[in-house]
Design an enzyme around this catalytic site. Structure first.
Site, PDB file in Angstrom:
ATOM      1  N   HIS A 113       0.985  -1.260  -0.127  1.00  9.82           N
ATOM      2  CA  HIS A 113      -0.101  -0.123  -0.196  1.00  9.82           C
ATOM      3  C   HIS A 113       0.710   1.177  -0.023  1.00  9.82           C
ATOM      4  O   HIS A 113       0.618   2.316   0.663  1.00  9.82           O
ATOM      5  CB  HIS A 113      -1.076   0.023   1.308  1.00  9.82           C
ATOM      6  CG  HIS A 113      -1.841  -1.199   1.207  1.00  9.82           C
ATOM      7  ND1 HIS A 113      -3.230  -0.900   0.558  1.00  9.82           N
ATOM      8  CD2 HIS A 113      -1.898  -2.360   1.679  1.00  9.82           C
ATOM      9  CE1 HIS A 113      -3.849  -2.074   1.076  1.00  9.82           C
ATOM     10  NE2 HIS A 113      -3.018  -2.916   1.510  1.00  9.82           N
TER      11      HIS A 113
ATOM     12  N   ASN B 157     -10.390  -2.796   2.547  1.00  7.37           N
ATOM     13  CA  ASN B 157      -9.975  -2.866   1.024  1.00  7.37           C
ATOM     14  C   ASN B 157     -11.078  -2.529   0.326  1.00  7.37           C
ATOM     15  O   ASN B 157     -12.405  -2.691   0.801  1.00  7.37           O
ATOM     16  CB  ASN B 157      -9.448  -4.258   0.691  1.00  7.37           C
ATOM     17  CG  ASN B 157      -7.764  -4.099   1.058  1.00  7.37           C
ATOM     18  OD1 ASN B 157      -7.261  -3.365   1.283  1.00  7.37           O
ATOM     19  ND2 ASN B 157      -7.359  -5.473   1.074  1.00  7.37           N
TER      20      ASN B 157
ATOM     21  N   HIS C 125      -3.921   1.020  12.027  1.00  9.70           N
ATOM     22  CA  HIS C 125      -3.914  -0.274  12.792  1.00  9.70           C
ATOM     23  C   HIS C 125      -5.110  -0.830  13.097  1.00  9.70           C
ATOM     24  O   HIS C 125      -6.028  -0.135  13.893  1.00  9.70           O
ATOM     25  CB  HIS C 125      -3.010  -0.063  14.095  1.00  9.70           C
ATOM     26  CG  HIS C 125      -2.718  -1.241  14.948  1.00  9.70           C
ATOM     27  ND1 HIS C 125      -3.364  -2.367  14.717  1.00  9.70           N
ATOM     28  CD2 HIS C 125      -1.368  -1.502  15.567  1.00  9.70           C
ATOM     29  CE1 HIS C 125      -2.806  -3.170  15.465  1.00  9.70           C
ATOM     30  NE2 HIS C 125      -1.586  -2.801  16.078  1.00  9.70           N
TER      31      HIS C 125
HETATM   32 FE1  HDE Z   1      -2.393  -4.653   5.588  1.00  6.40          FE
HETATM   33  N1  HDE Z   1      -0.622  -4.062   6.029  1.00  6.40           N
HETATM   34  N2  HDE Z   1      -1.575  -6.702   6.173  1.00  6.40           N
HETATM   35  N3  HDE Z   1      -4.195  -5.679   4.873  1.00  6.40           N
HETATM   36  N4  HDE Z   1      -3.113  -3.223   4.942  1.00  6.40           N
HETATM   37  C1  HDE Z   1      -0.242  -2.785   5.674  1.00  6.40           C
HETATM   38  O1  HDE Z   1       0.758  -1.460   7.493  1.00  6.40           O
HETATM   39  C2  HDE Z   1      -0.732  -6.749   6.943  1.00  6.40           C
HETATM   40  C3  HDE Z   1      -4.549  -6.922   5.237  1.00  6.40           C
HETATM   41  C4  HDE Z   1      -4.392  -2.717   4.448  1.00  6.40           C
HETATM   42  O2  HDE Z   1      -3.086   3.629   4.089  1.00  6.40           O
HETATM   43  C5  HDE Z   1       0.989  -2.533   6.545  1.00  6.40           C
HETATM   44  O3  HDE Z   1       1.101   0.745   7.915  1.00  6.40           O
HETATM   45  C6  HDE Z   1      -0.670  -8.194   7.223  1.00  6.40           C
HETATM   46  C7  HDE Z   1      -5.973  -7.122   4.941  1.00  6.40           C
HETATM   47  C8  HDE Z   1      -4.393  -1.271   4.176  1.00  6.40           C
HETATM   48  O4  HDE Z   1      -1.511   3.435   5.685  1.00  6.40           O
HETATM   49  C9  HDE Z   1       1.252  -3.840   6.932  1.00  6.40           C
HETATM   50  C10 HDE Z   1      -1.875  -8.775   6.832  1.00  6.40           C
HETATM   51  C11 HDE Z   1      -6.433  -5.929   4.502  1.00  6.40           C
HETATM   52  C12 HDE Z   1      -3.369  -0.857   4.287  1.00  6.40           C
HETATM   53  C13 HDE Z   1       0.367  -4.650   6.702  1.00  6.40           C
HETATM   54  C14 HDE Z   1      -2.323  -7.696   6.059  1.00  6.40           C
HETATM   55  C15 HDE Z   1      -5.538  -5.065   4.698  1.00  6.40           C
HETATM   56  C16 HDE Z   1      -2.444  -1.996   4.803  1.00  6.40           C
HETATM   57  C17 HDE Z   1       2.069  -1.603   5.568  1.00  6.40           C
HETATM   58  C18 HDE Z   1      -2.185 -10.263   6.890  1.00  6.40           C
HETATM   59  C19 HDE Z   1      -7.826  -5.672   4.284  1.00  6.40           C
HETATM   60  C20 HDE Z   1      -2.548   0.587   4.134  1.00  6.40           C
HETATM   61  C21 HDE Z   1       2.207  -0.153   5.850  1.00  6.40           C
HETATM   62  C22 HDE Z   1      -1.897 -10.715   8.284  1.00  6.40           C
HETATM   63  C23 HDE Z   1      -8.823  -6.004   5.283  1.00  6.40           C
HETATM   64  C24 HDE Z   1      -2.963   1.585   5.030  1.00  6.40           C
HETATM   65  C25 HDE Z   1       1.184  -0.337   7.119  1.00  6.40           C
HETATM   66  C26 HDE Z   1      -2.465   2.727   4.980  1.00  6.40           C
HETATM   67  C27 HDE Z   1      -1.043  -1.761   4.958  1.00  6.40           C
HETATM   68  C28 HDE Z   1       0.190  -5.946   6.997  1.00  6.40           C
HETATM   69  C29 HDE Z   1      -3.687  -8.181   5.414  1.00  6.40           C
HETATM   70  C30 HDE Z   1      -5.489  -3.587   4.583  1.00  6.40           C
HETATM   71  C31 HDE Z   1       2.847  -4.124   6.652  1.00  6.40           C
HETATM   72  C32 HDE Z   1       0.602  -8.969   8.113  1.00  6.40           C
HETATM   73  C33 HDE Z   1      -6.757  -8.465   5.049  1.00  6.40           C
HETATM   74  C34 HDE Z   1      -5.763  -0.671   3.616  1.00  6.40           C
HETATM   75  O5  HDE Z   1       1.721  -3.742   8.167  1.00  6.40           O
END
Ligand code: HDE
Length: 680
Positions: free
Chosen positions: A73, A146, A337
């Site tokens: 993202h 999402n 978060h």
């Molecule tokens: Fe994320 N995800 N994600 N994700 N995600 C990040 O956090 C992660 C997942 C989503 O505009 C990171 O701050 C893991 C699902 C959005 O700043 C990170 C897993 C969904 C955004 C991270 C998921 C999301 C992130 C990278 C599986 C939809 C952008 C930067 C266990 C419900 C937020 C950050 C923004 C961002 C980890 C799965 C949505 C790396 C480990 C499911 C919208 O922490």
């Protein structure tokens, strides 16, 4: 900014906003400088002196301007807004911001793509992030969702694997912001839980026309908890009031070159123009005792709850009404978060969600450089925060009390906890029994039923787009073997779909009969979405001597229909019409493109040369090929290919009254799929 939309968060942020205009130039220590162009040297042509603290400070700060981009993202944009409830949700939750319809809760939204680097194009085929930070009176509540309701994997353990596979390949760092490469499809073929989301990723949902025109989903099943401690399972939804609309694939690729900031610009311009993006917030509610009533496991994040089975209750509206003023400070530093909760909302045991609860803080530590990122202006809650945490990089709070521990008597044992009854957060006391085990639940093992439901719910045009998308992606693979594995895998979703893809990519047709699931969810098809002309961009092409009567009638109709017309000509110089008045074009035929508009109106003029005609013809052809509405004045009909005449969404006009209204009706329908395309 208008005063009436200044909320508590804006007021807080305003304390940090600084306008340097008209000020003296100082160092970061506040020393006013007499010179900022030349470094300090021993003689005009001599060596630079070490004592030049100004040069050192300026260069050092510059050297440290970049922070790590988000690992996923990375590419995104954001805006401020507000949430207002339609009716109290007291029956289901005690969350303060979900009680009173008169209260407006400030919020910040960040939209993003997932795969591309921070400078990648907006219009790639990808999932879009839709993350919201509600600054509630009880602390920040983050809904980090999402624009797809399901995810690629079922367990957090696989997230790094999935991301490694979809990111550019490590040897070449190619391709940028695209899933059309071997490692991604290798991952998919060997991790079949991805089948459902891949159907979404190959569909038009992965190509949003605008962030203002896409749905949002919380994805996981959460809980709402009411005052009596009763829990209800919940899925969160965001529904755009403009409907769900997409670009077509050919357009997205061209826009990637013509205007890589397309979605970002669209959001900023809409807010600047007062076209505030609006999303209704909805919830699907499932009583605790109905946990096992659906034909899948509600803890499985690769499943959605069909809206026809569990209706979406609309509970309020989000309005985005203020652009950021500093992209880095607001968009780049915002830290979401999924674990930022308020009383009345809680987690379930979805194993994907549980892993996220670790990851987001961890990632902020490296991105934002330490544990005090909650003190950055954009992340600060509006609610006060008090605890015994101290120090760390970049600490801003000056805690004046010598007591930073619990229990204490020097400070009357404060800061103190507050009982759940009086508003303190306490985790929902779910009963847990089980053995420690690394395994996937049997109830998570059906990967194809909902994938086939998605396909079966599509219109014929949407199905064709999915087949084309699979064809495009698989055609990029070097490995024939992976291509065949993917064809075989998605044969489990729909045989006909994958047989067609196999033909296009030179693979063997899949064996078997496909899924027998047979269920359809009409809510999944964009064919059934809201369609209106509001805020759509219309290119209006004129040249010297244009018919002023016609232009005035059309412009009035376009503005009444709330579209956003933009005058295009072969020059930015004023263009004189038949009434002697002048129009001031915003773009030239060479500095913009048909792919950047939702519809095109060609009026022309009485002085058009061959170059003008050639350029306009390109606009007409592209607009036609992308199924978008076209209106051609009788003064410009020579530019229309005769076969286009009479095709859906093509209007040729001379009668002022009917002609604009037909064009507006065509614009409201967005695309005219029944158009005959093989005319070139
Ligand atoms: Fe994320 N995800 N994600 N994700 N995600 C990040 O956090 C992660 C997942 C989503 O505009 C990171 O701050 C893991 C699902 C959005 O700043 C990170 C897993 C969904 C955004 C991270 C998921 C999301 C992130 C990278 C599986 C939809 C952008 C930067 C266990 C419900 C937020 C950050 C923004 C961002 C980890 C799965 C949505 C790396 C480990 C499911 C919208 O922490």
């Amino acid at each position: 900014m208008k005063d009436e939309i200044k909320n508590a968060k804006h007021q807080q942020l305003d304390q940090f906003r600084v306008d340097d205009k008209g000020k003296n130039l100082t160092t970061n220590q506040g020393l006013t400088m007499a010179e900022d162009e030349f470094s300090l040297k021993a003689g005009e042509r001599g060596p630079t002196l070490m004592e030049d603290f100004h040069l050192r400070e300026k260069i050092t700060h510059f050297d440290h301007e970049r922070i790590p981009e988000r690992v996923v993202h990375a590419r995104g944009t954001g805006a401020h807004g507000e949430f207002q409830l339609y009716e109290s949700m007291k029956e289901y939750t005690k969350a303060g911001f979900l009680q009173n319809p008169n209260v407006k809760t400030p919020l910040f939204v960040r939209f993003s793509t997932v795969v591309g680097f921070r400078g990648s194009a907006d219009t790639i085929r990808d999932v879009r992030g839709f993350a919201i930070k509600f600054y509630t009176g009880e602390g920040n509540y983050d809904l980090v969702g999402n624009n797809f309701p399901v995810f690629f994997i079922q367990d957090a353990m696989k997230f790094p694997d999935f991301v490694h596979a979809v990111k550019p390949e490590p040897n070449t760092e190619v391709p940028q912001a695209s899933s059309a490469h071997d490692t991604f499809w290798d991952f998919i073929a060997n991790n079949q839980e991805s089948a459902h989301i891949v159907m979404w990723a190959m569909s038009d949902r992965a190509l949003p026309r605008s962030y203002r025109m896409m749905e949002g989903f919380g994805v996981h099943t959460f809980r709402l908890i009411n005052e009596e401690g009763k829990s209800t399972f919940v899925k969160f939804h965001l529904k755009p009031l403009l409907g769900v609309h997409s670009l077509v694939w050919d357009e997205t690729q061209k826009i990637g070159g013509k205007d890589p900031d397309f979605n970002r610009r669209d959001l900023q311009e809409s807010i600047d123009n007062g076209n505030y993006p609006e999303f209704e917030v909805g919830v699907q509610l499932l009583a605790e005792d109905k946990e096992f009533s659906l034909d899948f496991d509600i803890l499985d994040p690769t499943k959605l709850w069909p809206e026809e089975d569990v209706p979406v209750k609309i509970i309020g509206k989000i309005t985005l009404n203020r652009n950021v003023e500093n992209f880095f400070a607001e968009v780049e530093q915002v830290a979401f978060h999924p674990g930022h909760l308020v009383p009345g909302i809680d987690f379930t045991n979805d194993p994907l969600l549980q892993g996220r609860l670790f990851s987001y803080t961890d990632t902020q530590l490296i991105r934002l450089g330490g544990p005090n990122f909650h003190e950055l202006p954009i992340n600060r809650p509006v609610a006060e925060f008090h605890n015994n945490q101290r120090d760390g990089h970049g600490r801003q709070t000056i805690n004046t009390n010598m007591v930073s521990y619990h229990n204490n008597s020097l400070s009357d044992n404060t800061p103190k906890t507050v009982s759940e009854k009086e508003g303190g957060f306490a985790h929902y006391q779910e009963q847990i029994h089980g053995s420690k085990i690394r395994a996937r639940s049997e109830s998570f093992k059906d990967h194809f039923s909902q994938a086939s439901m998605f396909y079966n719910s599509m219109s014929n045009v949407e199905k064709k787009h999915i087949i084309d998308a699979f064809t495009f992606e698989l055609s990029q693979l070097k490995s024939k073997d992976i291509r065949q594995q993917v064809v075989n895998m998605f044969g489990n979703v729909n045989i006909d779909m994958m047989t067609q893809v196999a033909q296009h990519v030179g693979a063997e047709p899949p064996k078997g009969e496909g899924s027998k699931y047979g269920k359809i969810s009409p809510a999944l098809s964009q064919e059934n979405t809201l369609k209106k002309s509001d805020t759509l961009k219309v290119g209006v092409i004129i040249s010297e001597g244009y018919n002023a009567d016609e232009l005035n009638t059309m412009m009035k109709a376009l503005k009444d229909a709330k579209t956003m017309p933009e005058i295009i000509s072969n020059t930015l110089a004023p263009v004189k019409g038949s009434d002697g008045k002048e129009q001031f074009p915003k773009r030239t035929l060479l500095s913009t493109d048909a792919v950047l508009f939702d519809a095109i109106y060609v009026l022309g003029g009485n002085k058009v040369d061959d170059e003008f005609k050639t350029n306009v013809y390109k606009f007409i052809q592209e607009t036609y090929m992308h199924y978008k509405p076209l209106a051609i004045s009788k003064f410009a009909t020579e530019l229309l290919k005769p076969e286009m005449n009479g095709q859906p969404g093509v209007t040729i006009g001379d009668e002022k009254d009917q002609y604009p209204s037909k064009f507006i009706a065509d614009i409201s329908l967005h695309r005219h799929w029944d158009r005959k395309i093989n005319i070139f």
